[in-house]
Design a protein around this motif. Structure first.
Motif, PDB file in Angstrom:
ATOM      1  N   LYS A  58       0.847  -1.184   0.000  1.00 54.76           N
ATOM      2  CA  LYS A  58       0.000   0.000   0.000  1.00 54.76           C
ATOM      3  C   LYS A  58       0.886   1.238   0.000  1.00 54.76           C
ATOM      4  O   LYS A  58       1.968   1.250   0.588  1.00 54.76           O
ATOM      5  CB  LYS A  58      -0.908   0.021   1.226  1.00 54.76           C
ATOM      6  N   LYS A  59       0.395   2.273  -0.628  1.00 57.18           N
ATOM      7  CA  LYS A  59       1.122   3.521  -0.681  1.00 57.18           C
ATOM      8  C   LYS A  59       1.079   4.181   0.696  1.00 57.18           C
ATOM      9  O   LYS A  59       0.017   4.350   1.280  1.00 57.18           O
ATOM     10  CB  LYS A  59       0.467   4.432  -1.725  1.00 57.18           C
ATOM     11  N   ASP A  60       2.222   4.549   1.210  1.00 56.19           N
ATOM     12  CA  ASP A  60       2.318   5.179   2.514  1.00 56.19           C
ATOM     13  C   ASP A  60       2.170   6.685   2.333  1.00 56.19           C
ATOM     14  O   ASP A  60       3.067   7.347   1.812  1.00 56.19           O
ATOM     15  CB  ASP A  60       3.654   4.841   3.169  1.00 56.19           C
ATOM     16  N   GLU A  61       1.046   7.222   2.724  1.00 55.59           N
ATOM     17  CA  GLU A  61       0.745   8.647   2.538  1.00 55.59           C
ATOM     18  C   GLU A  61       1.653   9.549   3.371  1.00 55.59           C
ATOM     19  O   GLU A  61       1.950  10.664   2.986  1.00 55.59           O
ATOM     20  CB  GLU A  61      -0.718   8.919   2.881  1.00 55.59           C
ATOM     21  N   ALA A  62       2.113   9.090   4.538  1.00 58.35           N
ATOM     22  CA  ALA A  62       2.932   9.923   5.423  1.00 58.35           C
ATOM     23  C   ALA A  62       4.299  10.212   4.801  1.00 58.35           C
ATOM     24  O   ALA A  62       4.855  11.283   4.968  1.00 58.35           O
ATOM     25  CB  ALA A  62       3.090   9.249   6.778  1.00 58.35           C
ATOM     26  N   ASN A  63       4.865   9.235   4.090  1.00 59.47           N
ATOM     27  CA  ASN A  63       6.196   9.391   3.517  1.00 59.47           C
ATOM     28  C   ASN A  63       6.158   9.997   2.118  1.00 59.47           C
ATOM     29  O   ASN A  63       7.205  10.272   1.544  1.00 59.47           O
ATOM     30  CB  ASN A  63       6.915   8.046   3.461  1.00 59.47           C
TER      31      ASN A  63
END
Length: 66
Positions: A58-63
């Motif tokens: 999953k794409k990590d939105e925080a990074n």
């Protein structure tokens, strides 16, 4: 509306006023899969998840902040 499955090339007919037909008409990037192909992919994905060797990246939105 006539639609063609992207996997098995089976041609089916769907109602012109259905939400799926409207989505396919208005957004050409969306593709159609027949019920058999959709169920086959769904079942095989569930089998892979059950083996424990399946990773969902999953794409990590925080990074991803620019």
């Amino acid at each position: 509306m006539r639609v063609k499955c992207v996997i098995c090339d089976k041609i089916e007919k769907i109602d012109n006023q259905s939400p799926l037909a409207k989505k396919l008409r208005n957004r050409p990037i969306h593709t159609y899969m027949c019920k058999e192909c959709y169920e086959r992919i769904e079942n095989r994905t569930k089998e892979r998840i059950d083996t424990g060797n399946f990773r969902l990246y999953k794409k990590d939105e925080a990074n991803e902040s620019w």
